[in-house]
Design a protein around this motif. Structure first.
Motif, PDB file in Angstrom:
ATOM      1  N   GLU A 128       0.825  -1.209   0.000  1.00  0.00           N
ATOM      2  CA  GLU A 128       0.000   0.000   0.000  1.00  0.00           C
ATOM      3  C   GLU A 128       0.860   1.260   0.000  1.00  0.00           C
ATOM      4  OE1 GLU A 128      -3.118   0.181  -0.505  1.00  0.00           O
ATOM      5  OE2 GLU A 128      -3.536  -1.973  -0.363  1.00  0.00           O
ATOM      6  N   ARG A 129       1.887   1.261   0.863  1.00  0.00           N
ATOM      7  CA  ARG A 129       2.769   2.429   0.967  1.00  0.00           C
ATOM      8  C   ARG A 129       3.491   2.704  -0.353  1.00  0.00           C
ATOM      9  NH1 ARG A 129       5.142   0.404   5.420  1.00  0.00           N
ATOM     10  NH2 ARG A 129       7.179   0.436   4.430  1.00  0.00           N
ATOM     11  N   MET A 130       4.007   1.631  -0.945  1.00  0.00           N
ATOM     12  CA  MET A 130       4.771   1.790  -2.178  1.00  0.00           C
ATOM     13  C   MET A 130       3.867   2.180  -3.357  1.00  0.00           C
ATOM     14  SD  MET A 130       7.888   1.560  -1.510  1.00  0.00           S
ATOM     15  CE  MET A 130       8.027   1.879   0.231  1.00  0.00           C
ATOM     16  N   ALA A 131       2.621   1.724  -3.319  1.00  0.00           N
ATOM     17  CA  ALA A 131       1.676   2.106  -4.363  1.00  0.00           C
ATOM     18  C   ALA A 131       1.421   3.611  -4.282  1.00  0.00           C
ATOM     19  CB  ALA A 131       0.372   1.336  -4.201  1.00  0.00           C
ATOM     20  N   GLU A 148      -1.478  -9.701  -4.903  1.00  0.00           N
ATOM     21  CA  GLU A 148      -2.874  -9.790  -4.444  1.00  0.00           C
ATOM     22  C   GLU A 148      -3.324  -8.525  -3.728  1.00  0.00           C
ATOM     23  OE1 GLU A 148      -3.208 -14.651  -3.945  1.00  0.00           O
ATOM     24  OE2 GLU A 148      -3.102 -13.373  -2.140  1.00  0.00           O
ATOM     25  N   ALA A 149      -2.404  -7.964  -2.945  1.00  0.00           N
ATOM     26  CA  ALA A 149      -2.753  -6.768  -2.176  1.00  0.00           C
ATOM     27  C   ALA A 149      -3.125  -5.605  -3.096  1.00  0.00           C
ATOM     28  CB  ALA A 149      -1.601  -6.376  -1.260  1.00  0.00           C
ATOM     29  N   LEU A 150      -2.514  -5.578  -4.282  1.00  0.00           N
ATOM     30  CA  LEU A 150      -2.741  -4.418  -5.161  1.00  0.00           C
ATOM     31  C   LEU A 150      -3.591  -4.730  -6.393  1.00  0.00           C
ATOM     32  CD1 LEU A 150       0.828  -2.826  -5.011  1.00  0.00           C
ATOM     33  CD2 LEU A 150      -1.208  -2.121  -3.760  1.00  0.00           C
ATOM     34  N   GLN A 151      -4.134  -5.936  -6.459  1.00  0.00           N
ATOM     35  CA  GLN A 151      -4.820  -6.294  -7.705  1.00  0.00           C
ATOM     36  C   GLN A 151      -6.082  -5.462  -7.970  1.00  0.00           C
ATOM     37  OE1 GLN A 151      -5.930 -10.403  -7.756  1.00  0.00           O
ATOM     38  NE2 GLN A 151      -7.106 -10.297  -5.858  1.00  0.00           N
ATOM     39  N   ASN A 152      -6.692  -4.928  -6.914  1.00  0.00           N
ATOM     40  CA  ASN A 152      -7.883  -4.102  -7.121  1.00  0.00           C
ATOM     41  C   ASN A 152      -7.595  -2.612  -6.987  1.00  0.00           C
ATOM     42  OD1 ASN A 152      -9.600  -6.318  -7.579  1.00  0.00           O
ATOM     43  ND2 ASN A 152      -9.731  -6.666  -5.368  1.00  0.00           N
ATOM     44  N   VAL A 162       7.453  -5.133  -9.487  1.00  0.00           N
ATOM     45  CA  VAL A 162       7.431  -3.739  -9.912  1.00  0.00           C
ATOM     46  C   VAL A 162       6.008  -3.227  -9.730  1.00  0.00           C
ATOM     47  CG1 VAL A 162       7.771  -2.138 -11.826  1.00  0.00           C
ATOM     48  CG2 VAL A 162       9.208  -4.178 -11.646  1.00  0.00           C
ATOM     49  N   ILE A 163       5.882  -2.086  -9.063  1.00  0.00           N
ATOM     50  CA  ILE A 163       4.577  -1.437  -8.950  1.00  0.00           C
ATOM     51  C   ILE A 163       4.571  -0.311  -9.974  1.00  0.00           C
ATOM     52  CG2 ILE A 163       2.979  -0.209  -7.433  1.00  0.00           C
ATOM     53  CD1 ILE A 163       4.325  -1.600  -5.063  1.00  0.00           C
ATOM     54  N   ALA A 164       3.752  -0.488 -11.007  1.00  0.00           N
ATOM     55  CA  ALA A 164       3.749   0.476 -12.113  1.00  0.00           C
ATOM     56  C   ALA A 164       2.434   1.249 -12.153  1.00  0.00           C
ATOM     57  CB  ALA A 164       3.967  -0.260 -13.430  1.00  0.00           C
ATOM     58  N   LEU A 165       2.495   2.462 -12.658  1.00  0.00           N
ATOM     59  CA  LEU A 165       1.290   3.277 -12.783  1.00  0.00           C
ATOM     60  C   LEU A 165       0.430   2.729 -13.911  1.00  0.00           C
ATOM     61  CD1 LEU A 165       2.978   6.753 -12.506  1.00  0.00           C
ATOM     62  CD2 LEU A 165       1.503   5.688 -10.791  1.00  0.00           C
ATOM     63  N   LYS A 166      -0.868   2.717 -13.684  1.00  0.00           N
ATOM     64  CA  LYS A 166      -1.784   2.274 -14.743  1.00  0.00           C
ATOM     65  C   LYS A 166      -1.899   3.379 -15.775  1.00  0.00           C
ATOM     66  CE  LYS A 166      -4.894  -1.163 -12.920  1.00  0.00           C
ATOM     67  NZ  LYS A 166      -6.112  -1.386 -12.163  1.00  0.00           N
ATOM     68  N   PRO A 205      -6.965   0.916  -8.129  1.00  0.00           N
ATOM     69  CA  PRO A 205      -7.341   1.559  -9.405  1.00  0.00           C
ATOM     70  C   PRO A 205      -6.176   2.269 -10.108  1.00  0.00           C
ATOM     71  CG  PRO A 205      -8.168   2.831  -7.547  1.00  0.00           C
ATOM     72  CD  PRO A 205      -7.575   1.585  -6.977  1.00  0.00           C
ATOM     73  N   SER A 206      -5.141   2.663  -9.376  1.00  0.00           N
ATOM     74  CA  SER A 206      -4.115   3.474 -10.029  1.00  0.00           C
ATOM     75  C   SER A 206      -2.806   2.751 -10.365  1.00  0.00           C
ATOM     76  CB  SER A 206      -3.821   4.727  -9.194  1.00  0.00           C
ATOM     77  OG  SER A 206      -3.896   4.433  -7.823  1.00  0.00           O
ATOM     78  N   VAL A 207      -2.589   1.563  -9.805  1.00  0.00           N
ATOM     79  CA  VAL A 207      -1.336   0.856 -10.130  1.00  0.00           C
ATOM     80  C   VAL A 207      -1.589  -0.581 -10.582  1.00  0.00           C
ATOM     81  CG1 VAL A 207       0.114   2.202  -8.550  1.00  0.00           C
ATOM     82  CG2 VAL A 207      -0.970   0.095  -7.745  1.00  0.00           C
ATOM     83  N   GLU A 208      -0.592  -1.138 -11.258  1.00  0.00           N
ATOM     84  CA  GLU A 208      -0.616  -2.568 -11.586  1.00  0.00           C
ATOM     85  C   GLU A 208       0.741  -3.151 -11.206  1.00  0.00           C
ATOM     86  OE1 GLU A 208      -1.524  -2.468 -15.700  1.00  0.00           O
ATOM     87  OE2 GLU A 208       0.436  -1.718 -16.305  1.00  0.00           O
ATOM     88  N   THR A 209       0.799  -4.474 -11.050  1.00  0.00           N
ATOM     89  CA  THR A 209       2.058  -5.070 -10.613  1.00  0.00           C
ATOM     90  C   THR A 209       2.490  -6.191 -11.548  1.00  0.00           C
ATOM     91  OG1 THR A 209       0.882  -6.645  -9.212  1.00  0.00           O
ATOM     92  CG2 THR A 209       1.614  -4.619  -8.152  1.00  0.00           C
ATOM     93  N   TYR A 210       3.790  -6.339 -11.662  1.00  0.00           N
ATOM     94  CA  TYR A 210       4.366  -7.486 -12.383  1.00  0.00           C
ATOM     95  C   TYR A 210       5.742  -7.758 -11.799  1.00  0.00           C
ATOM     96  CZ  TYR A 210       6.549  -3.643 -15.040  1.00  0.00           C
ATOM     97  OH  TYR A 210       7.237  -2.519 -15.392  1.00  0.00           O
ATOM     98  N   SER A 211       6.331  -8.905 -12.153  1.00  0.00           N
ATOM     99  CA  SER A 211       7.650  -9.237 -11.596  1.00  0.00           C
ATOM    100  C   SER A 211       8.710  -9.244 -12.680  1.00  0.00           C
ATOM    101  CB  SER A 211       7.603 -10.603 -10.925  1.00  0.00           C
ATOM    102  OG  SER A 211       6.692 -10.584  -9.862  1.00  0.00           O
ATOM    103  N   ILE A 212       9.917  -8.907 -12.289  1.00  0.00           N
ATOM    104  CA  ILE A 212      11.041  -8.944 -13.231  1.00  0.00           C
ATOM    105  C   ILE A 212      12.199  -9.730 -12.615  1.00  0.00           C
ATOM    106  CG2 ILE A 212      10.556  -6.821 -14.522  1.00  0.00           C
ATOM    107  CD1 ILE A 212      12.660  -5.462 -12.624  1.00  0.00           C
ATOM    108  N   GLY A 213      13.102 -10.209 -13.470  1.00  0.00           N
ATOM    109  CA  GLY A 213      14.287 -10.926 -13.001  1.00  0.00           C
ATOM    110  C   GLY A 213      14.016 -12.395 -12.788  1.00  0.00           C
TER     111      GLY A 213
END
Lengths: 209, 75
Positions: free
Chosen positions: A154-157, A182-186, A204-208, A188-196
């Motif tokens: 939440e903080r990082m989002a 899971e914490a950020l899947q709903n 990675v928490i990315a802006l939608k 509205p302003s960010v989306e998440t994916y993994s790298i490496g």
């Protein structure tokens, strides 16, 4: 795996003798009848019955012994309880005591390693695909860690939104990344994916857009 | 420390009697050499060394409790 072959006047006698020798009860073994035996005729041609008894692998017992041996060698002041469900193929192990800090380790690294090793011990002789799922916990570490990760997410989002920049978290284990996703899947302003690649894979928490 | 490696290795392999553990003490660190039957190598290394890593993590933690540096080598 211990295997024993034994003869007796009847099949029941042979089984009984094998169980006595192994010091176990009938539910702890697999029994194979090699020879039913024969009473013969007028006392001639009688043949003893023969059985092969195989001691079943007791996952709970083996894991318990494994952990007890480790605790004893390291002279740790901890104990544990095992909750094993054969039906659900799950084994939950809970540690408690003065030295649980050691069992947890740095960010749960020892806890995760012990969990994986216990999983291997529990499933050592499994040939079917019903593998036992093992979870080890100590003083609710897993639950607390999940809370910490949810808060972090939440903080990082919020940070990503306010800085208008993607935020890359530090490397995490697969199930920890899952908690973040899971914490950020709903959200509205960010989306998440993994790298490496594991073990350095990070979220990675990315802006939608 | 070598006893710990022995316990873990013996619990994982199919031939526990073939497990050999040797401790070589260096100046700053202890090297523990683990030897298992050739067919058991996979059981102590694992896919991408996952099992070896788990063993090393537990041993490292145990060693740091005694302020020692330990390396586990599988040979």
């Amino acid at each position: 795996m211990r295997v024993l072959e034994k003869s007796g006047k009847t099949v029941d006698d042979a089984i009984k003798a094998s169980l006595e020798e192994l010091g176990v009860t009938v539910d702890q073994v697999d029994i194979e009848i090699i020879d039913e035996g024969s009473k013969g005729l007028f006392g001639f041609g009688s043949r003893d019955a023969k059985v092969r008894v195989t001691l079943k692998y007791d996952a709970e017992k083996e894991v318990k012994k494994f952990l007890k041996d480790i605790i004893r060698t390291l002279k740790l002041n901890v104990d544990f309880l095992i909750y094993y469900s054969e039906l659900e193929s799950t084994m939950k192990i809970e540690f408690f005591g003065a030295n649980v800090g050691f069992i947890i380790g740095h960010r749960g690294d020892v806890l995760d390693s012990l969990q994986y090793l216990c999983y291997l011990v529990a499933n050592k002789e499994r040939t079917d695909d019903k593998l036992i799922h093992v979870v080890i916990d100590a003083e609710n570490y897993r639950e607390k860690r999940e809370m910490t990760l949810r808060n972090l997410a939440e903080r990082m989002a919020k940070k990503a939104v306010s800085l208008h920049k993607n935020v890359v978290l530090e490397p995490m284990a697969p199930y920890e990344r899952k908690i973040i996703h899971e914490a950020l899947q709903n959200n509205p302003s960010v989306e998440t994916y993994s790298i490496g690649e594991d073990p350095h894979r990070k979220v990675v928490i990315a802006l939608k857009k | 420390m070598s006893e710990l490696v022995e316990i873990i290795a013996k619990a994982l392999v199919d031939n526990p009697d073939k497990v050999e553990v040797k401790e070589v003490e260096g100046e700053q660190s202890i090297i523990i050499e683990l030897k298992v039957a050739p067919e058991d190598m996979g059981k102590v290394i694992g896919k991408q060394g996952r099992i070896a890593k788990a063993i090393r993590t537990v041993v490292k933690a145990a060693a740091s409790k005694e302020h020692k540096r330990v390396m586990v080598e599988i040979i």
